[in-house]
Design an enzyme around this catalytic site. Structure first.
Site, mmCIF file in Angstrom:
data_model
loop_
_atom_site.group_PDB
_atom_site.id
_atom_site.type_symbol
_atom_site.label_atom_id
_atom_site.label_comp_id
_atom_site.label_asym_id
_atom_site.label_seq_id
_atom_site.Cartn_x
_atom_site.Cartn_y
_atom_site.Cartn_z
ATOM 1 C CB CYS A 2 -0.951 0.078 1.182
ATOM 2 S SG CYS A 2 -2.010 -1.344 1.378
ATOM 3 N NE ARG A 27 7.054 1.424 -1.118
ATOM 4 C CZ ARG A 27 7.564 1.101 0.049
ATOM 5 N NH1 ARG A 27 6.810 0.549 0.973
ATOM 6 N NH2 ARG A 27 8.830 1.292 0.311
ATOM 7 C CD1 TRP A 82 -0.736 -6.691 -2.501
ATOM 8 C CD2 TRP A 82 -1.041 -7.068 -0.306
ATOM 9 N NE1 TRP A 82 -0.536 -8.021 -2.269
ATOM 10 C CE2 TRP A 82 -0.720 -8.286 -0.944
ATOM 11 C CE3 TRP A 82 -1.279 -7.069 1.063
ATOM 12 C CZ2 TRP A 82 -0.626 -9.486 -0.244
ATOM 13 C CZ3 TRP A 82 -1.188 -8.256 1.756
ATOM 14 C CH2 TRP A 82 -0.865 -9.452 1.096
ATOM 15 C CG ASN A 123 -0.062 2.305 3.696
ATOM 16 O OD1 ASN A 123 -1.045 2.379 2.973
ATOM 17 N ND2 ASN A 123 1.134 2.747 3.332
ATOM 18 N N GLY A 124 -1.500 -0.804 6.682
ATOM 19 C CA GLY A 124 -1.355 -1.609 7.894
ATOM 20 C C GLY A 124 -2.588 -2.443 8.165
ATOM 21 C CD GLU A 512 15.483 -15.408 -5.417
ATOM 22 O OE1 GLU A 512 14.772 -15.771 -4.475
ATOM 23 O OE2 GLU A 512 15.315 -14.336 -6.019
ATOM 24 C CE LYS A 516 12.504 -13.305 -8.011
ATOM 25 N NZ LYS A 516 13.081 -13.228 -6.731
ATOM 26 C CD GLU A 519 8.613 -13.542 -6.337
ATOM 27 O OE1 GLU A 519 8.412 -12.838 -5.352
ATOM 28 O OE2 GLU A 519 9.700 -13.530 -6.955
ATOM 29 C CG HIS A 535 14.592 -39.276 -0.340
ATOM 30 N ND1 HIS A 535 14.679 -40.580 0.063
ATOM 31 C CD2 HIS A 535 15.856 -38.800 -0.376
ATOM 32 C CE1 HIS A 535 15.953 -40.886 0.291
ATOM 33 N NE2 HIS A 535 16.687 -39.817 0.021
ATOM 34 C CE LYS A 634 11.023 -4.621 -4.375
ATOM 35 N NZ LYS A 634 11.621 -5.820 -4.977
#
Ligand code: G6P
Length: 639
Positions: A2, A27, A82, A123-124, A512, A516, A519, A535, A634
């Protein structure tokens, strides 16, 4: 997560609010909105009124609508969201309104048609929103959204008695959770009030001595003002034309320092690139060079925090007292920590635990006061990482260090020691240059710890530093492999699943790489330590399953080759990233890209780059929104 922008000015600030939102859009981009004190239409009763515009399209669209509808005003607030509570829908978008309690006998339609008295962006997360909602409903307030935010705007309205600052101060005392807010009241047209707790908020002081601003990140104000006051936890701020004051949690007025923040507007421009992620991947040689700038020797003092500490609290003393490392992080930063564990145990000979911050903060663990607690965070604002740090501190672990990309962040302020990476601003939600610069910082930390513990000869140190100085060139050479990666990406674009394999410190690199890919392409991707293949995941391998293998020429290569055979024997198609001196050649069902060199301990920093490019080009081929992948944001400043 946000974004907030607010302004008190004498000119029309709508274009400026929209521009600020555009800078913060990465964001959170589920919805956005703007509210202003708008001049009454000609012929109407003189005065002002609150007007808002909200949308679930992108900020650019909101700006176009504001222009076509002639929305204008000199005091306003804006938000990009967001979603946490309530779906990404117009009704849940900020700014929220309070029109006061509904008088008895008035129906919902009439209630909603009344002019707004208070408007707010937030925000929050408000944890006690259900109890507050019940209380406000009982007092006649009418809710129009599913958000936790709406309770704040009604609460402020219910406490308002002619002074917005006093109402906000009284309201925030009732809130549990995290917030940064910006609020306007209908009757105070040149006043903007903000407050923060657990979520960042800055005050921007205009160059003309009159305009003043609020924003959740100074970047929103780039090009508007570089005079920034970072508000502290519990602060409220009263923003008016030509004046402002900050009030601390205890109700006393306080002076917070005004800092000159370097204009970052240029850094936020795309330049010749198609996406920020592509730009940031290609910025890595420079980002690493900047991060390493000035490193002539690995001295513990590199890890001094931005603020002053009492004598004896310096890095050298801390490093010598350390007998264990605990790394706390989330997302990509967590994988950087997983790589660092291999370095710390091998080179600095320190036992190292790497914990997902959101797990660590809630589990029972055994504290050791001689632990060096290392947080890794690009933003320095991730709520779970901050909470995990505070949890470690509450357990008596006071030796804290952060590897962080934002010098002014809460994390740098709260840790005793800091290594501030110089990746520059990262806009793409999928982190790239932040990761490689974190790794560079963590490798230096490893060397500094080894040195403080007397484990590094001058010759060894010189050799490691020489290898680090070669990193920018090595990354440049790997970036030149892009055309080969694009041919892989064209094949991946048609897939719905992928496996990634690695061993040793390339296992987190594989993780990673898988992160990527999932995402930004929405392809389901899993990473495994290659030895774990038999396994379980081997059951998934068919000719439809691409298997990316990170295969540098290290001590584990022969083991890895056996794992690759296991895949080939089941018809799986291998995509192998090898070193120049790795003896694996392309063949049937086996695609090899050979990196130009051999990178030793630093190989993880180099081998991740083709994986970033693979995810990027696969996303481009699939036509997804690379920089703003669905459902993500973000900086995750909520739990
Ligand atoms: C979000 C971002 C990731 C990032 C993670 C941790 O999920 O999308 O790219 O790795 O947060 O963020 P931090 O700022 O703490 O590194």
């Amino acid at each position: 997560m946000c974004g907030i922008v607010g302004a008190v000015s004498t000119r029309n600030i709508v274009p400026l609010l929209v521009q600020g939102l555009q800078r913060l859009e990465y964001r959170g981009y589920d919805s956005c909105g703007v509210a202003v004190h708008a001049a009454e239409a000609a012929g109407a009763v003189p005065g002002t009124r609150l007007k808002r515009l909200r949308g679930i399209a992108r900020v650019a669209d909101l700006g176009a609508q504001a222009e076509s509808q002639g929305l204008a005003g000199s005091t306003g607030i804006a938000h990009t969201r967001w979603a946490t509570h309530g779906a990404p829908a117009i009704g849940n978008a900020h700014p929220h309104f309070s029109r006061g309690p509904v008088p008895a006998g008035m129906d919902g339609e009439q209630a909603a048609a009344r002019p707004a008295r208070v408007t707010l962006v937030h925000n929050g997360i408000i944890e006690n929103h259900e109890a507050l909602r019940a209380e406000l409903l009982a007092r006649g307030y009418f809710f129009t959204s599913q958000t936790d935010t709406e309770v704040i705007v009604h609460l402020i309205d219910s406490l308002y008695d002619g002074d917005l600052l006093a109402a906000v101060q009284a309201a925030v005392k009732r809130l549990r959770g995290s917030y940064s807010i910006a609020v306007l009241h209908r009757d105070e047209p040149q006043r903007l009030v903000g407050a923060r707790e657990g979520s960042p908020l800055v005050l921007g002081i205009g160059a003309d001595g009159k305009e003043n601003f609020l924003a959740s990140d100074a970047m929103a104000l780039a090009g508007v003002t570089d005079q920034i006051v970072y508000l502290e936890e519990g602060d409220t701020v009263d923003v008016q034309l030509g004046k402002h004051w900050v009030v601390a949690r205890d109700g006393q007025a306080v002076q917070r320092p005004v800092r000159t923040v370097q204009a970052m507007s240029g850094a936020a421009e795309l330049g010749p690139y198609r996406h920020y992620m592509q730009k940031e991947i290609f910025e890595q040689p420079r980002a690493i060079a900047d991060t390493l700038e000035g490193v002539e020797a690995v001295v513990p003092e590199l890890f001094e925090a931005a603020r002053n500490h009492a004598p004896g609290e310096g890095a050298h003393a801390t490093f010598r007292a350390t007998d264990q490392v605990l790394i706390l992080a989330c997302g990509t930063s967590y994988y950087a920590g997983c790589v660092a564990k291999y370095w710390l145990e091998a080179i600095a000979q320190l036992p190292c635990a790497v914990e997902i911050a959101s797990e660590y903060r809630y589990r029972e663990s055994v504290p050791n006061p001689r632990t060096l607690v290392v947080t890794i965070t690009q933003s320095g604002e991730t709520a779970d990482t901050l909470a995990a740090l505070r949890h470690a501190q509450s357990l008596g672990m006071q030796h804290t260090l952060t590897v962080c990309n934002v010098a002014t962040s809460a994390m740098v302020r709260e840790c005793k020691l800091a290594y501030v990476t110089r990746a520059g601003i990262e806009i793409g939600v999928a982190s790239t240059k932040a990761f490689t610069t974190q790794l560079a910082g963590l490798f230096l930390l490893t060397l500094a710890l080894a040195q403080a513990r007397g484990l590094l000869t001058e010759a060894q140190e010189a050799e490691h530093l020489k290898a680090m100085r070669q990193l920018p060139n090595a990354l440049q050479a790997v970036l030149a492999l892009e055309p080969q990666v694009i041919t892989w990406a064209e094949q991946f674009a048609a897939k719905e699943n992928a496996l990634f394999l690695g061993r040793g410190l390339h296992y987190p690199v594989a993780q990673e790489g898988a992160l990527k890919l999932k995402e930004i392409t929405y392809i389901h991707a899993e990473a495994y330590a290659a030895g774990e293949l038999k396994h379980g995941p081997l059951a998934l391998v068919t000719s439809a399953m691409p298997v990316v293998t990170v295969a540098p020429n290290d001590a584990l290569l022969e083991k890895l080759k056996s794992n690759m055979q296991e895949v080939r024997a089941r018809g799986g198609v291998l995509y192998v990233l090898a070193d120049a001196d790795t003896h694996i050649d392309s063949g049937d069902g086996l695609h090899v890209i050979r990196l130009p060199g051999h990178y030793g301990a630093l190989s993880a920093i180099v081998h991740v780059v083709p994986l970033q490019l693979l995810a990027y080009h696969t996303a481009v081929a699939r036509g997804t929104d690379v920089d703003k992948p669905r459902n993500l944001a973000k900086s995750v400043t909520v739990e």
